[in-house]
Structures are given as structure tokens and as C-alpha cells.
Design a protein around this motif. Structure first.
Motif, PDB file in Angstrom:
ATOM      1  N   SER A   1    -122.253-120.047  12.222  1.00  0.00           N
ATOM      2  CA  SER A   1    -122.795-118.757  11.790  1.00  0.00           C
ATOM      3  C   SER A   1    -121.998-118.261  10.586  1.00  0.00           C
ATOM      4  O   SER A   1    -121.003-118.873  10.199  1.00  0.00           O
ATOM      5  CB  SER A   1    -122.678-117.742  12.931  1.00  0.00           C
ATOM      6  OG  SER A   1    -121.298-117.519  13.227  1.00  0.00           O
ATOM      7  N   LEU A   2    -122.402-117.139  10.026  1.00  0.00           N
ATOM      8  CA  LEU A   2    -121.652-116.528   8.938  1.00  0.00           C
ATOM      9  C   LEU A   2    -120.236-116.179   9.391  1.00  0.00           C
ATOM     10  O   LEU A   2    -119.268-116.457   8.691  1.00  0.00           O
ATOM     11  CB  LEU A   2    -122.369-115.266   8.425  1.00  0.00           C
ATOM     12  CG  LEU A   2    -121.618-114.467   7.348  1.00  0.00           C
ATOM     13  CD1 LEU A   2    -121.398-115.309   6.096  1.00  0.00           C
ATOM     14  CD2 LEU A   2    -122.357-113.190   7.004  1.00  0.00           C
ATOM     15  N   VAL A   3    -120.110-115.612  10.583  1.00  0.00           N
ATOM     16  CA  VAL A   3    -118.786-115.265  11.124  1.00  0.00           C
ATOM     17  C   VAL A   3    -117.950-116.527  11.301  1.00  0.00           C
ATOM     18  O   VAL A   3    -116.768-116.554  10.979  1.00  0.00           O
ATOM     19  CB  VAL A   3    -118.906-114.476  12.446  1.00  0.00           C
ATOM     20  CG1 VAL A   3    -117.538-114.232  13.077  1.00  0.00           C
ATOM     21  CG2 VAL A   3    -119.614-113.143  12.215  1.00  0.00           C
ATOM     22  N   GLY A   4    -118.580-117.594  11.802  1.00  0.00           N
ATOM     23  CA  GLY A   4    -117.883-118.871  11.943  1.00  0.00           C
ATOM     24  C   GLY A   4    -117.410-119.405  10.611  1.00  0.00           C
ATOM     25  O   GLY A   4    -116.280-119.909  10.491  1.00  0.00           O
ATOM     26  N   ASN A   5    -118.244-119.300   9.569  1.00  0.00           N
ATOM     27  CA  ASN A   5    -117.847-119.730   8.219  1.00  0.00           C
ATOM     28  C   ASN A   5    -116.649-118.935   7.710  1.00  0.00           C
ATOM     29  O   ASN A   5    -115.728-119.500   7.110  1.00  0.00           O
ATOM     30  CB  ASN A   5    -119.021-119.553   7.243  1.00  0.00           C
ATOM     31  CG  ASN A   5    -119.801-120.825   7.062  1.00  0.00           C
ATOM     32  OD1 ASN A   5    -119.235-121.895   6.917  1.00  0.00           O
ATOM     33  ND2 ASN A   5    -121.104-120.712   7.076  1.00  0.00           N
ATOM     34  N   ILE A   6    -116.686-117.629   7.922  1.00  0.00           N
ATOM     35  CA  ILE A   6    -115.564-116.777   7.490  1.00  0.00           C
ATOM     36  C   ILE A   6    -114.292-117.193   8.220  1.00  0.00           C
ATOM     37  O   ILE A   6    -113.222-117.317   7.606  1.00  0.00           O
ATOM     38  CB  ILE A   6    -115.884-115.283   7.735  1.00  0.00           C
ATOM     39  CG1 ILE A   6    -117.009-114.832   6.810  1.00  0.00           C
ATOM     40  CG2 ILE A   6    -114.636-114.415   7.564  1.00  0.00           C
ATOM     41  CD1 ILE A   6    -117.609-113.472   7.157  1.00  0.00           C
ATOM     42  N   ASN A   7    -114.401-117.439   9.519  1.00  0.00           N
ATOM     43  CA  ASN A   7    -113.231-117.852  10.293  1.00  0.00           C
ATOM     44  C   ASN A   7    -112.679-119.196   9.849  1.00  0.00           C
ATOM     45  O   ASN A   7    -111.461-119.397   9.807  1.00  0.00           O
ATOM     46  CB  ASN A   7    -113.555-117.871  11.789  1.00  0.00           C
ATOM     47  CG  ASN A   7    -113.342-116.518  12.426  1.00  0.00           C
ATOM     48  OD1 ASN A   7    -112.286-115.920  12.280  1.00  0.00           O
ATOM     49  ND2 ASN A   7    -114.344-116.027  13.120  1.00  0.00           N
ATOM     50  N   LEU A   8    -113.559-120.130   9.515  1.00  0.00           N
ATOM     51  CA  LEU A   8    -113.091-121.433   9.039  1.00  0.00           C
ATOM     52  C   LEU A   8    -112.372-121.300   7.695  1.00  0.00           C
ATOM     53  O   LEU A   8    -111.346-121.950   7.458  1.00  0.00           O
ATOM     54  CB  LEU A   8    -114.262-122.414   8.940  1.00  0.00           C
ATOM     55  CG  LEU A   8    -114.821-122.874  10.282  1.00  0.00           C
ATOM     56  CD1 LEU A   8    -116.169-123.555  10.095  1.00  0.00           C
ATOM     57  CD2 LEU A   8    -113.843-123.789  10.993  1.00  0.00           C
ATOM     58  N   PHE A   9    -112.901-120.449   6.819  1.00  0.00           N
ATOM     59  CA  PHE A   9    -112.233-120.185   5.546  1.00  0.00           C
ATOM     60  C   PHE A   9    -110.861-119.558   5.791  1.00  0.00           C
ATOM     61  O   PHE A   9    -109.848-119.978   5.204  1.00  0.00           O
ATOM     62  CB  PHE A   9    -113.095-119.283   4.665  1.00  0.00           C
ATOM     63  CG  PHE A   9    -112.374-118.767   3.449  1.00  0.00           C
ATOM     64  CD1 PHE A   9    -112.140-119.597   2.359  1.00  0.00           C
ATOM     65  CD2 PHE A   9    -111.903-117.461   3.402  1.00  0.00           C
ATOM     66  CE1 PHE A   9    -111.453-119.137   1.239  1.00  0.00           C
ATOM     67  CE2 PHE A   9    -111.217-116.990   2.297  1.00  0.00           C
ATOM     68  CZ  PHE A   9    -110.994-117.828   1.217  1.00  0.00           C
ATOM     69  N   LEU A  10    -110.806-118.549   6.667  1.00  0.00           N
ATOM     70  CA  LEU A  10    -109.523-117.898   6.982  1.00  0.00           C
ATOM     71  C   LEU A  10    -108.541-118.879   7.613  1.00  0.00           C
ATOM     72  O   LEU A  10    -107.341-118.822   7.352  1.00  0.00           O
ATOM     73  CB  LEU A  10    -109.747-116.700   7.914  1.00  0.00           C
ATOM     74  CG  LEU A  10    -110.448-115.494   7.293  1.00  0.00           C
ATOM     75  CD1 LEU A  10    -110.739-114.435   8.354  1.00  0.00           C
ATOM     76  CD2 LEU A  10    -109.626-114.898   6.157  1.00  0.00           C
TER      77      LEU A  10
END
Length: 194
Positions: free
Chosen positions: A89-98
Motif C-alpha cells: 500500500s502507500l503506507v507500506g511504500n512510505i515505511n519501506l522508504f523510511l
């Protein structure tokens, strides 16, 4: 330190979601063979991904540009590696980037992969043991729970990394990593100049 940081974040996330009734605990299940296989798998994943993304990609990018720009680019590439994972998801993408930022920060100050490898292993292993999917992938869990409402607070089928709570905990961890490793580097430079 990396091992402790990973288990601390996962334990905090698990208990915060449990207290807020985001899931219902079902059972505990220990299977020795699965437990040790999970250790081996996540050890191989953490060593190989850290050698590739921090030891090779980030190191080479740092040789030709600002270290923070190199960190951002390597974190984007790290997130892209997981783009085909199920339930992203978008939240998952943000977390992977972080996660790419969090794993790379210690490296840009120490040029050492021990903290990123230990943290990456601990993050994945304890995420699995506490019953979460790891980046959308199901694996052995000692704790089993049920989620009645899969949402951005509990991460749903992507696991803890699909949650808003993971964004908050990673941002706090990034801040403390930045302060700690920057101060550590400053102390080392002070000792070398004396």
C-alpha cells in the motif's frame, strides 16, 4: 544495539496495537524447526540486502554525491525492491522508504554494516515472531492473532510495515539514530584530532 532496537520497536508496536484492540490474540505456538529456519532465512535476507543496498549501492553513491542525497536514492531503490510484494500500500511504500533511511543512516557515519544487518534481522525476525506478515509475506509466527478490521492502523495483510504506527516509530528511530551516530562520529573525530 541493532538487535535491541529491532525487538524494541516490534514489541512496542505489538503491545500498542494489542492495547488499542486492533487485533485479538489467538494462541502461542512454538515449533523448533520453524523457529530456527526463520532465523536462518531472515539472517540471509538481512545480510544480502544490507551488503547490496548499504554496502554497495549507498557506498558507491556516496563516492559521487552528497551522503544524504545518496541515502535518499538508496532508500528509494530499497523500497522499489519490494514493489512486487503482495498487499503493498502507500503506507507500506512510505515505511519501506523510511526503513531504507533508518538502515542507511548508521552506515553513512560508520561505514560499517554491523548495525544495519543486526537491525534489519531483528526487525524482520521479531515482526514474524510477533505474528505480523513481513513486507506482505507470510512466515512462521510464535504468536497468532486475528485482525477483524484490516486498516492503516494495524497494517492489515502487509503486516506491521503497512501501519501508520510503523511510520511514527521509524521517524522517531531515524531521529535518535541521526543524533547518536552524528555525535559518535563527532567524538571519534575529536579523539583523532587530539
Amino acid at each position: 544495539m541493532g538487535l535491541i532496537a529491532g525487538v524494541a520497536i516490534m514489541a512496542l508496536g505489538y503491545f500498542a496495537l494489542d492495547i488499542s484492540n486492533e487485533f485479538q490474540f489467538v494462541k502461542t505456538d512454538y515449533e523448533g524447526g520453524e523457529f530456527f529456519l526463520t532465523i536462518l532465512v531472515f539472517l540471509l535476507v538481512s545480510v544480502s540486502e544490507e551488503m547490496l543496498f548499504r554496502g554497495y549501492v549507498l557506498r558507491n553513491l556516496m563516492g559521487s554525491m552528497n551522503k544524504f542525497l545518496a541515502l535518499i536514492i538508496s532508500a528509494i531503490l530499497f523500497a522499489l525492491l519490494h514493489a512486487a510484494n503482495p498487499n503493498l500500500s502507500l503506507v507500506g511504500n512510505i515505511n519501506l522508504f523510511l526503513a531504507g533511511i533508518l538502515l542507511g543512516l548508521p552506515y553513512i557515519y560508520t561505514k560499517n554494516l554491523m548495525f544495519p544487518i543486526a537491525f534489519h534481522f531483528s526487525w524482520n525476525f521479531f515482526q514474524s515472531i510477533f505474528g505480523f506478515n513481513v513486507s506482505g509475506l507470510d512466515s512462521y509466527s510464535m504468536l497468532t492473532f486475528q485482525i477483524s478490521d484490516k486498516n492503516i492502523w494495524n497494517g492489515g495483510d502487509f503486516g506491521f510495515e503497512g501501519s501508520i504506527l510503523a511510520i511514527f516509530l521509524q521517524m522517531v528511530s531515524i531521529y535518535f539514530c541521526f543524533v547518536y551516530f552524528k555525535n559518535l562520529k563527532g567524538k571519534e573525530n575529536g579523539i583523532l584530532s587530539n
